[in-house]
Scaffold this motif. Structure first.
Motif, PDB file in Angstrom:
ATOM      1  N   ALA A   1       1.556   0.293  17.898  1.00  0.00           N
ATOM      2  CA  ALA A   1       0.572   1.562  18.408  1.00  0.00           C
ATOM      3  C   ALA A   1      -0.864   0.967  18.988  1.00  0.00           C
ATOM      4  O   ALA A   1      -1.393   1.741  19.868  1.00  0.00           O
ATOM      5  CB  ALA A   1       0.126   2.393  17.501  1.00  0.00           C
ATOM      6  N   LEU A   2      -0.824  -0.506  18.892  1.00  0.00           N
ATOM      7  CA  LEU A   2      -2.232  -0.980  19.336  1.00  0.00           C
ATOM      8  C   LEU A   2      -2.026  -1.398  20.728  1.00  0.00           C
ATOM      9  O   LEU A   2      -1.076  -1.405  21.541  1.00  0.00           O
ATOM     10  CB  LEU A   2      -2.545  -1.964  18.555  1.00  0.00           C
TER      11      LEU A   2
ATOM     12  N   SER B   1      -0.566   4.084  11.923  1.00  0.00           N
ATOM     13  CA  SER B   1      -1.052   3.882  13.057  1.00  0.00           C
ATOM     14  C   SER B   1      -1.845   5.182  13.504  1.00  0.00           C
ATOM     15  O   SER B   1      -1.244   6.306  13.111  1.00  0.00           O
ATOM     16  CB  SER B   1      -0.284   3.847  14.099  1.00  0.00           C
TER      17      SER B   1
ATOM     18  N   TYR C   1      -6.716  -2.949  11.989  1.00  0.00           N
ATOM     19  CA  TYR C   1      -6.667  -3.497  13.281  1.00  0.00           C
ATOM     20  C   TYR C   1      -7.475  -2.441  13.864  1.00  0.00           C
ATOM     21  O   TYR C   1      -6.923  -1.153  13.950  1.00  0.00           O
ATOM     22  CB  TYR C   1      -5.224  -3.831  13.701  1.00  0.00           C
ATOM     23  N   THR C   2      -8.211  -2.874  14.941  1.00  0.00           N
ATOM     24  CA  THR C   2      -8.906  -1.858  15.763  1.00  0.00           C
ATOM     25  C   THR C   2      -8.584  -2.100  17.217  1.00  0.00           C
ATOM     26  O   THR C   2      -9.000  -3.424  17.623  1.00  0.00           O
ATOM     27  CB  THR C   2     -10.349  -1.709  15.391  1.00  0.00           C
TER      28      THR C   2
ATOM     29  N   ARG D   1      -6.300   2.496  16.081  1.00  0.00           N
ATOM     30  CA  ARG D   1      -6.231   1.432  15.110  1.00  0.00           C
ATOM     31  C   ARG D   1      -4.975   1.371  14.071  1.00  0.00           C
ATOM     32  O   ARG D   1      -4.299   2.675  14.181  1.00  0.00           O
ATOM     33  CB  ARG D   1      -7.506   1.687  14.249  1.00  0.00           C
ATOM     34  N   GLU D   2      -4.910   0.617  13.298  1.00  0.00           N
ATOM     35  CA  GLU D   2      -3.669   0.557  12.426  1.00  0.00           C
ATOM     36  C   GLU D   2      -4.079  -0.078  11.068  1.00  0.00           C
ATOM     37  O   GLU D   2      -4.711  -1.130  10.999  1.00  0.00           O
ATOM     38  CB  GLU D   2      -2.711  -0.373  12.971  1.00  0.00           C
TER      39      GLU D   2
END
Lengths: 295, 209
Positions: free
Chosen positions: B145-146, A199, A263-264, A209-210
């Motif tokens: 975390a998103l 992350s 992922y953003t 993002r991740e």
């Protein structure tokens, strides 16, 4: 205390009965029917360190030391030969954490056992052993400047398991006090799939993002030679004991392929890529020495 | 030796008795409350994690707020267990510390955010900018975390039981860097009973360096 003593005595009696039964069961002359050995040694793992390029190569982050063995080993091996043609062997290996999380199972088949000093056969093996994968977040720490590249402050280290099967010829020799074995196996192995998340957050900004890595089982062919030599130091009745030394290697060209999902901002905004990593050479070498007791 | 065994037996019975009544017959019914007040405070999201701040200065890409909805009668907090023992603690099983679950009479239906100042040359003052914001629950329901979408923020309030307090709070994070020197937003939250709670953020000064 009396209860514990009673249980221990009972256990000893049971073991004695078992060995007495086993000794009586050995009607024909054989080198050994049952053998227990304890050996200690080291494992060296070497892999070509390839540049990470655009994608994270987990193979580059397998644990390794510049000097000395990468892993200390303590092996407990049990061998049992129910007939002259078949022999089973199970080995539990303890690393520095003293957890027996490595298992080797071998089956040896000798089609024509004889009294000659040298006999041949086939060996089939199954094994699973762990190794550390660590610091792989450094790929992102170096590449993703401008970001807090890993929001997890803990040291990244996981155990990945290498699982494989092998088949090949085995050559046994026995002369006087000396005995030994040489195996050459070909097999297929791969790392058990694992998942990892990295992350990130952009410095002085809201952007998060991740990266989600899901590795695939990427089997690879390998060649594995092994050798073992022993000297009988004592014998009384059908029991004998001595010292052994064994060494083995493994050569393979392998990779850890994976699916990477980026992922953003939110989980709704995802980009998925299948990453195929270039194969690189992987070498494993082990050397051990210790004692055995054969019944 | 017999005395020692008896002492151990008595201690064992004592501790077993402390453990047996471990399950309390708590009243599971929730306490209803209304969302009729809204509060917005600034978040400093320049570091790893967002923290509330009294500063009105924010980085262009780190404009963030925390919104809290609650009952005007006051914040509801369940009483926590008191720390009234020193050393070997009391077994909590000897008495019931039942939580006070709350349940709002309304859920969130939509979140509408309007920019009172131009954000960029393309986003004028008075524009609706809800689509440029993402959210993140500030309580324990936040995982990973998103961020999450504003629709998800609203959706997670349907049938929600509030165990810690009767407050629905979440962060709002702007996804486009502000190119103006200052920013201010009006936040309108439509509830399931069609009431609308509105508040404006404080005037935010954008720190470009």
């Amino acid at each position: 205390m009396a209860g514990i003593r009673c249980h221990l005595f009972g256990l000893l009696m049971l073991l004695q009965s078992f060995f007495a039964f086993w000794s009586n069961a050995q009607s024909s002359e054989m080198v050994e029917k049952f053998r227990f050995s304890i050996t200690a040694g080291g494992r060296y793992i070497n892999r070509d360190s390839m540049p990470d390029a655009g994608n994270l190569d987990f193979m580059n982050y397998l644990y390794g030391q510049n000097f000395g063995a990468d892993y200390g080993l303590l092996s407990l091996n049990f061998r049992m030969a129910p007939t002259e043609k078949i022999e089973f062997s199970a080995t539990a290996v303890l690393l520095s954490d003293l957890i027996p999380n490595q298992l080797n199972i071998d089956v040896r088949y000798k089609p024509a056992p004889n009294d000659n000093p040298v006999t041949w056969g086939m060996i089939g093996s199954f094994y699973i052993y762990p190794q550390y994968l660590e610091n792989y977040n450094s790929f992102h720490l170096f590449r993703d400047t401008g970001f807090i590249a890993d929001l997890d402050p803990n040291f990244r280290q996981i155990s990945v398991y290498d699982i494989g099967i092998a088949l090949g010829p085995t050559l046994n020799f026995s002369k006087g006090r000396f005995h030994g074995e040489i195996n050459f196996s070909l097999g297929i192995s791969g790392f058990v799939p694992f998942d990892e998340r990295i992350s990130q957050k952009k410095k002085d900004a809201n952007l998060r993002r991740e990266y989600h890595y899901e590795t695939h089982y990427s089997p690879a062919l390998f060649f594995r030679p092994e050798a073992e030599a022993g000297i009988r130091l004592m014998s009384f009745g059908k029991t004998s004991g001595g010292i052994i030394i064994k060494a083995g290697g493994m050569w393979s060209e392998r990779s850890i392929n994976y699916k990477r999902t980026t992922y953003t901002w939110t989980t709704e905004d995802a980009i998925t890529n299948e990453i195929k990593i270039e194969k690189q050479w992987y070498h494993k070498f082990e050397i051990e020495g210790g004692f055995y007791l054969a019944f | 030796m017999r005395i020692f065994k008896k002492a151990i037996l008595i201690l064992a019975i004592f501790f077993i008795l402390r453990i047996i009544p471990g399950c309390c017959d708590c009243d599971e019914s929730t306490i209803p409350f209304n969302f009729n007040s809204i509060d917005i405070i600034n978040l400093d999201n320049s570091g790893e994690w967002a923290v509330t701040t009294n500063s009105d200065t924010m980085k262009p890409g780190a404009v963030a707020f925390e919104v809290a909805l609650f009952d005007s009668l006051g914040y509801f907090y369940a009483a926590g267990p008191s720390l009234n023992s020193i050393g070997f603690g009391q077994a909590k099983a000897m008495r019931c510390d039942c939580s006070m679950p709350f349940s709002a009479n309304q859920s969130l239906k939509s979140i509408r955010i309007t920019s009172l100042y131009a954000l960029t040359p393309e986003i004028d003052a008075g524009s609706e900018v809800s689509g440029y914001f993402v959210g993140r629950p500030t309580n324990n329901s936040s995982t990973g975390a998103l961020y999450t979408s504003l629709e998800s923020i609203c959706g997670q309030t349907i049938g929600k039981t509030y165990y810690d307090s009767g407050v629905e709070s979440f962060g709002l994070f702007l996804t486009v860097p502000v190119e103006n020197d200052c920013a201010r937003f009006a936040v309108s939250i439509k509830l399931s009973d069609n009431t609308i709670l509105t508040d404006t953020t404080r005037l935010i000064f954008i720190q470009n360096k």
